[in-house]
Design a protein around this motif. Sequence first.
Motif, short mmCIF file in Angstrom:
data_model
loop_
_atom_site.label_atom_id
_atom_site.label_comp_id
_atom_site.label_asym_id
_atom_site.label_seq_id
_atom_site.Cartn_x
_atom_site.Cartn_y
_atom_site.Cartn_z
N ALA A 11 0.82 -1.21 0.00
CA ALA A 11 0.00 0.00 0.00
C ALA A 11 0.86 1.26 0.00
CB ALA A 11 -0.93 0.00 1.21
N ASP A 12 2.10 1.13 0.49
CA ASP A 12 3.01 2.28 0.57
C ASP A 12 4.35 1.91 -0.06
OD1 ASP A 12 1.36 4.13 2.22
OD2 ASP A 12 1.52 2.51 3.68
N PRO A 13 5.06 2.90 -0.57
CA PRO A 13 6.35 2.62 -1.20
C PRO A 13 7.41 2.27 -0.16
CG PRO A 13 5.97 4.98 -1.11
CD PRO A 13 4.70 4.33 -0.65
N GLY A 14 8.48 1.64 -0.62
CA GLY A 14 9.59 1.29 0.26
C GLY A 14 10.53 2.47 0.43
N PRO A 15 11.69 2.19 1.00
CA PRO A 15 12.24 0.87 1.31
C PRO A 15 11.63 0.24 2.58
CG PRO A 15 13.82 2.57 1.90
CD PRO A 15 12.68 3.27 1.22
N VAL A 302 16.31 -7.46 -10.79
CA VAL A 302 15.41 -6.91 -11.81
C VAL A 302 15.13 -5.47 -11.42
CG1 VAL A 302 14.37 -9.15 -12.34
CG2 VAL A 302 13.31 -7.68 -10.61
N TRP A 303 14.39 -4.77 -12.28
CA TRP A 303 14.09 -3.37 -12.01
C TRP A 303 12.59 -3.18 -11.85
CZ3 TRP A 303 17.75 0.21 -10.97
CH2 TRP A 303 19.07 -0.20 -11.19
N ARG A 314 15.87 -5.09 -17.51
CA ARG A 314 16.85 -4.01 -17.60
C ARG A 314 16.19 -2.67 -17.27
NH1 ARG A 314 17.96 -7.58 -21.54
NH2 ARG A 314 16.38 -6.65 -22.91
N ARG A 315 16.96 -1.79 -16.69
CA ARG A 315 16.41 -0.49 -16.27
C ARG A 315 15.89 0.32 -17.44
NH1 ARG A 315 19.62 3.39 -11.99
NH2 ARG A 315 17.81 4.59 -11.29
N THR A 316 16.57 0.21 -18.58
CA THR A 316 16.16 1.00 -19.74
C THR A 316 14.78 0.60 -20.23
OG1 THR A 316 17.39 -0.60 -21.12
CG2 THR A 316 18.51 1.47 -20.52
N GLU A 317 14.37 -0.66 -19.97
CA GLU A 317 13.04 -1.11 -20.38
C GLU A 317 11.96 -0.31 -19.67
OE1 GLU A 317 12.26 -5.40 -20.62
OE2 GLU A 317 14.40 -5.69 -20.26
N LEU A 318 12.17 -0.02 -18.39
CA LEU A 318 11.18 0.75 -17.64
C LEU A 318 11.05 2.16 -18.20
CD1 LEU A 318 11.63 -0.23 -13.89
CD2 LEU A 318 9.79 -0.86 -15.45
N THR A 320 11.52 2.99 -21.26
CA THR A 320 10.76 2.83 -22.51
C THR A 320 9.27 2.73 -22.24
OG1 THR A 320 12.65 1.70 -23.51
CG2 THR A 320 10.51 1.44 -24.60
N LEU A 321 8.92 2.08 -21.10
CA LEU A 321 7.52 1.92 -20.73
C LEU A 321 6.93 3.19 -20.10
CD1 LEU A 321 7.75 -1.66 -19.19
CD2 LEU A 321 6.68 -1.04 -21.36
N GLY A 322 7.77 4.23 -19.95
CA GLY A 322 7.28 5.50 -19.42
C GLY A 322 7.43 5.67 -17.93
N GLU A 323 8.11 4.74 -17.24
CA GLU A 323 8.30 4.85 -15.80
C GLU A 323 9.49 5.77 -15.51
OE1 GLU A 323 8.02 4.72 -11.88
OE2 GLU A 323 6.52 3.97 -13.28
N GLN A 324 9.24 6.80 -14.71
CA GLN A 324 10.28 7.77 -14.40
C GLN A 324 11.20 7.33 -13.27
OE1 GLN A 324 10.63 10.51 -16.38
NE2 GLN A 324 8.97 9.52 -17.53
N ASN A 325 10.63 6.61 -12.27
CA ASN A 325 11.42 6.19 -11.12
C ASN A 325 11.59 4.68 -11.15
OD1 ASN A 325 11.47 8.85 -9.94
ND2 ASN A 325 9.31 8.51 -9.40
N SER A 326 12.77 4.21 -10.82
CA SER A 326 13.02 2.77 -10.84
C SER A 326 14.05 2.41 -9.77
CB SER A 326 13.51 2.32 -12.22
OG SER A 326 14.71 3.01 -12.57
N TRP A 327 13.93 1.15 -9.30
CA TRP A 327 14.82 0.65 -8.26
C TRP A 327 15.18 -0.81 -8.56
CZ3 TRP A 327 10.23 3.14 -7.55
CH2 TRP A 327 10.27 4.41 -6.95
#
Length: 373
Positions: A11-15, A302-303, A314-318, A320-327
């Motif tokens: 329900a809430d983001p990490g960490p 994974v990302w 791969r991080r670049t895939e996210l 491409t999918l339009g996701e701005q934040n990744s971990w």
Amino acid sequence: MDLAFLHPLYADPGPWASVYVDLSRHTEDTAHERELTAEAIARELADQGADDATCRAVRDAVNELRHASDPHGRALFARAGRVVLDPPLARAPYGGTTADWAPLPHVAPLLDLAGEDPLSVVAYIDRKGADFELRTALGSRDAGSVTGRQWPLHRTGSADWSERHFQLRVENTWEHNAAEVADALAVCQDETGADLLILVGDDRERRAVRERLPKRLRDRVTEAGHGAGSRLLDGEVERLRDDHVRERAREDLERFLAARAPDDEGRAGAAEGVPALVEAAREHRIDELLVIPDGPDTHREVWIGEDADQLAVRRTELSTLGEQNSWAARADDALLRSVVMTGAPAVSMTPALRGGPADRAPVGGLGALLRWR
């Protein structure tokens, strides 16, 4: 394993802090040892980058367990200075107490430590009725009873017409009571959600009750070869529960192996390996996730994005999918977040593979049955 109880963790983001506390050791100094464990866990989380408030919350939660009677252990999941979930464990953590700080809660160990704990109803059956007992790895409690007709219950040795008539009434009483027990046991299963029904009593009484249970419960039933009046020891119940878990896991594995083979159009009903599973998760196609918790790909990186279906190899895939934040996250925990949010179950393959050939396992320790090919 039904993963719905894990919803609060997403329900809430990490960490998140993920702690598995071993409570299986009991000595004269247990309380003091657990206080030291609480301090050590807080330091370990701080070293991994956890914030002070979360370290304190975990330390306090572990301190509160210093007098706990849990026979195996407890998992703690915390963020932002608060313990959000603390499920009990059905067996002690492998390798003792552990603590992790990561973008996602590390829930994969629960499949072995908490998921393989079928809730069981033990039915002690005799000709008069039955007593029900609810059993888990954490203990037992009374679950009610049912009493049928009390008379007549015993045969006679005579062969004249009146005695044969009496014996027919005895047969009718037995059948009536077996039906009463079966009906009550079905209600008990429905109310408790029990995964396993263990019938204890003489052969005839067990068989009569089993035959009268609803068809939906037939694959949940096992029998213990004890006479009426016997009580099952914890070790006996544990063996029956383990057998049930192993059989259900084998059934899931057989379904996976059958679905592995492509159809006439070259499409398979199962996926394995991280790239294929990530793609299936993004498309919400995972019907059941199969995990070997110590498999080589479970900790593969994974990302992930903020939403459960935002994951990539791969991080670049996210991007491409339009996701701005990744971990970066563990593959098993990313896939488990995805199936929790889509309502799919997950199962550990450890019981099914015990003593079996490794080539039957999903590649890398991760596989899935798919919702459509």
